[in-house]
Design a protein around this motif. Structure first.
Motif, PDB file in Angstrom:
ATOM      1  N   VAL A 158      32.773  -9.503  55.802  1.00 23.34           N
ATOM      2  CA  VAL A 158      31.875  -9.625  55.754  1.00 23.34           C
ATOM      3  C   VAL A 158      31.178 -11.015  56.433  1.00 23.34           C
ATOM      4  N   ARG A 159      31.812 -12.252  56.262  1.00 22.47           N
ATOM      5  CA  ARG A 159      31.210 -13.444  56.419  1.00 22.47           C
ATOM      6  C   ARG A 159      31.724 -13.642  57.575  1.00 22.47           C
ATOM      7  N   LEU A 160      32.592 -12.806  58.989  1.00 19.43           N
ATOM      8  CA  LEU A 160      32.142 -12.705  60.073  1.00 19.43           C
ATOM      9  C   LEU A 160      31.162 -12.255  60.752  1.00 19.43           C
ATOM     10  N   GLY A 161      30.805 -11.399  60.512  1.00 21.55           N
ATOM     11  CA  GLY A 161      29.204 -10.678  60.335  1.00 21.55           C
ATOM     12  C   GLY A 161      29.541  -8.878  60.925  1.00 21.55           C
ATOM     13  N   CYS A 162      30.787  -8.158  60.723  1.00 24.20           N
ATOM     14  CA  CYS A 162      32.058  -7.421  60.923  1.00 24.20           C
ATOM     15  C   CYS A 162      31.222  -6.373  60.520  1.00 24.20           C
ATOM     16  N   TYR A 163      30.720  -6.313  59.592  1.00 24.40           N
ATOM     17  CA  TYR A 163      29.581  -4.708  59.634  1.00 24.40           C
ATOM     18  C   TYR A 163      28.528  -4.614  59.608  1.00 24.40           C
ATOM     19  N   ASN A 164      28.104  -5.535  60.661  1.00 24.52           N
ATOM     20  CA  ASN A 164      26.476  -5.673  61.565  1.00 24.52           C
ATOM     21  C   ASN A 164      27.331  -4.444  62.422  1.00 24.52           C
ATOM     22  N   THR A 165      26.534  -3.421  62.232  1.00 26.19           N
ATOM     23  CA  THR A 165      25.788  -2.502  63.273  1.00 26.19           C
ATOM     24  C   THR A 165      27.065  -1.285  62.867  1.00 26.19           C
ATOM     25  N   ASN A 166      27.602  -1.946  62.085  1.00 31.18           N
ATOM     26  CA  ASN A 166      28.629  -0.950  61.619  1.00 31.18           C
ATOM     27  C   ASN A 166      27.360   0.803  60.933  1.00 31.18           C
ATOM     28  N   HIS A 167      28.371   1.184  60.511  1.00 32.43           N
ATOM     29  CA  HIS A 167      27.363   2.648  59.811  1.00 32.43           C
ATOM     30  C   HIS A 167      28.634   3.815  58.674  1.00 32.43           C
ATOM     31  N   PHE A 168      27.682   4.210  57.855  1.00 34.97           N
ATOM     32  CA  PHE A 168      28.304   5.794  57.090  1.00 34.97           C
ATOM     33  C   PHE A 168      28.312   6.535  57.929  1.00 34.97           C
ATOM     34  N   PHE A 169      29.344   6.421  58.187  1.00 35.99           N
ATOM     35  CA  PHE A 169      29.970   8.066  58.489  1.00 35.99           C
ATOM     36  C   PHE A 169      30.062   9.097  57.941  1.00 35.99           C
ATOM     37  N   ARG A 170      30.244   8.720  56.725  1.00 37.22           N
ATOM     38  CA  ARG A 170      30.393   9.993  55.209  1.00 37.22           C
ATOM     39  C   ARG A 170      29.470  10.203  53.894  1.00 37.22           C
ATOM     40  N   VAL A 171      28.320  10.820  54.568  1.00 33.88           N
ATOM     41  CA  VAL A 171      27.521  10.808  52.747  1.00 33.88           C
ATOM     42  C   VAL A 171      28.003  12.153  52.262  1.00 33.88           C
ATOM     43  N   ASP A 172      28.647  12.182  50.966  1.00 33.84           N
ATOM     44  CA  ASP A 172      28.920  13.944  50.255  1.00 33.84           C
ATOM     45  C   ASP A 172      28.145  13.507  48.969  1.00 33.84           C
ATOM     46  N   LYS A 173      27.027  14.569  48.688  1.00 31.04           N
ATOM     47  CA  LYS A 173      26.414  13.923  47.992  1.00 31.04           C
ATOM     48  C   LYS A 173      27.426  14.543  46.261  1.00 31.04           C
ATOM     49  N   LYS A 189      32.160  -3.385  42.807  1.00 32.18           N
ATOM     50  CA  LYS A 189      30.588  -1.889  42.494  1.00 32.18           C
ATOM     51  C   LYS A 189      28.867  -2.240  43.031  1.00 32.18           C
ATOM     52  N   VAL A 190      28.896  -1.687  43.167  1.00 33.51           N
ATOM     53  CA  VAL A 190      26.854  -1.381  43.479  1.00 33.51           C
ATOM     54  C   VAL A 190      26.165  -2.307  42.370  1.00 33.51           C
ATOM     55  N   THR A 191      25.054  -3.247  42.662  1.00 35.58           N
ATOM     56  CA  THR A 191      24.206  -3.836  41.998  1.00 35.58           C
ATOM     57  C   THR A 191      22.921  -3.545  41.527  1.00 35.58           C
ATOM     58  N   LYS A 192      22.431  -2.996  43.330  1.00 35.52           N
ATOM     59  CA  LYS A 192      21.304  -2.538  43.740  1.00 35.52           C
ATOM     60  C   LYS A 192      21.396  -1.826  44.051  1.00 35.52           C
ATOM     61  N   GLY A 193      20.063  -1.185  44.410  1.00 36.67           N
ATOM     62  CA  GLY A 193      20.102  -0.370  45.904  1.00 36.67           C
ATOM     63  C   GLY A 193      20.384   0.995  46.036  1.00 36.67           C
ATOM     64  N   ASP A 194      19.945   1.430  44.719  1.00 37.44           N
ATOM     65  CA  ASP A 194      20.754   3.045  44.367  1.00 37.44           C
ATOM     66  C   ASP A 194      19.952   3.705  44.798  1.00 37.44           C
ATOM     67  N   GLU A 195      18.589   3.031  44.363  1.00 38.62           N
ATOM     68  CA  GLU A 195      17.529   4.185  45.572  1.00 38.62           C
ATOM     69  C   GLU A 195      18.282   4.596  46.911  1.00 38.62           C
ATOM     70  N   THR A 196      18.416   3.862  47.516  1.00 39.91           N
ATOM     71  CA  THR A 196      18.646   3.597  48.542  1.00 39.91           C
ATOM     72  C   THR A 196      19.902   5.034  48.790  1.00 39.91           C
ATOM     73  N   LEU A 197      20.906   4.373  47.816  1.00 34.53           N
ATOM     74  CA  LEU A 197      22.041   6.189  47.557  1.00 34.53           C
ATOM     75  C   LEU A 197      21.426   7.115  48.088  1.00 34.53           C
ATOM     76  N   ARG A 198      20.836   6.904  46.512  1.00 35.90           N
ATOM     77  CA  ARG A 198      19.711   8.714  46.791  1.00 35.90           C
ATOM     78  C   ARG A 198      19.269   9.484  47.773  1.00 35.90           C
ATOM     79  N   GLN A 216      19.902  12.784  50.254  1.00 35.43           N
ATOM     80  CA  GLN A 216      19.191  13.576  50.846  1.00 35.43           C
ATOM     81  C   GLN A 216      18.889  14.323  52.428  1.00 35.43           C
ATOM     82  N   LEU A 217      20.092  13.256  53.113  1.00 35.22           N
ATOM     83  CA  LEU A 217      19.321  13.742  54.448  1.00 35.22           C
ATOM     84  C   LEU A 217      20.682  14.783  54.987  1.00 35.22           C
TER      85      LEU A 217
END
Length: 234
Positions: free
Chosen positions: A71-86, A163-172, A176-177
């Motif tokens: 994270v500190r090195l910025g490695c996750y910037n421009t990455n993506h979620f390749f899997r979303v299984d509701k 653990k996720v601390t904020k952003g459950d609305e984003t996960l929801r 739905q995608l």
């Protein structure tokens, strides 16, 4: 009171005491598997909203150290979620191959590393962060899942580190995608990009925290601007 009634009452008392004991044991056991989050918070800024999470350094110290360095090195910037299984997981891709921007030598050096398994008694429930891996327990690298529901069949088999601390609305929103099935994976039909990321510490003084947060956001924005520049003006 007759001896028979007294014996019956005594048995009832013993049963109540035994039930209370079992209940206390169950509660203690449940509490024992809920570790304390560290003070560091990481925020992934996606094209569907922000997701904030914290770490369990007492549960998986080596994994936390590795992921936080990425994270500190910025490695996750421009990455993506390749899997979303509701109801199951939203999984972040491995940063090698998952980013749209090229990696520099320092980023690649850390991204190439794997971490040993750090299995624990913490349960896989909604919001938990769990490392992805191959069949080798020690093959985890940079891909991890955010649990979208309870998954007890994963308990003790994958490293839980936060653990996720904020952003459950984003996960929801992600749940739905529209998706498509590809082998064992349920994958979104459109790219869910981690535009940028930043981190802060809950223990930091407010002014210092704001200053550092602004600097990290600007740095993350610079990465995205450079990605667009390379794409449009090679």
């Amino acid at each position: 009171m007759s001896p028979e009634k007294w014996r019956g009452k005594r048995v009832s008392i013993f049963i109540v005491i035994a039930c209370i004991g079992l209940l206390c044991s169950a509660v203690s056991g449940a509490l024992a598997t809920v570790p304390e989050l560290g003070s560091t918070r990481v925020v992934f800024q996606t094209n569907y909203g922000d997701i904030e999470f914290g770490f369990y350094p007492s549960v998986a110290p080596k994994t936390v150290e590795h992921i936080f360095k990425l994270v500190r090195l910025g490695c996750y910037n421009t990455n993506h979620f390749f899997r979303v299984d509701k109801g199951f997981v939203a999984q972040v891709a491995d940063v090698i191959g998952g980013r749209s921007a090229p990696m520099n030598a320092v980023q690649k050096l850390e991204a190439d590393k794997t971490v040993v398994a750090e299995f624990s008694d913490v349960k896989h429930v909604r919001g938990i962060l769990s490392m992805g891996r191959f069949s080798d327990p020690d093959s985890a690298s940079s891909s991890f899942s955010m649990l979208l529901g309870d998954a007890p069949h994963l308990d003790g088999l994958y490293t839980i580190f936060g653990k996720v601390t904020k952003g459950d609305e984003t996960l929801r929103k992600l749940e739905q995608l529209p998706t498509r099935q590809e082998g064992i994976f349920v994958m979104p039909t459109e790219r869910i990009t981690i535009l940028s990321s930043y981190y802060y510490d809950l223990k930091a003084e407010t002014c210092e925290e704001d200053r550092l947060m602004l600097r990290r956001r600007l740095s993350a924005s610079a990465v995205e601007i450079e990605r667009q520049r390379m794409k449009c003006f090679p």
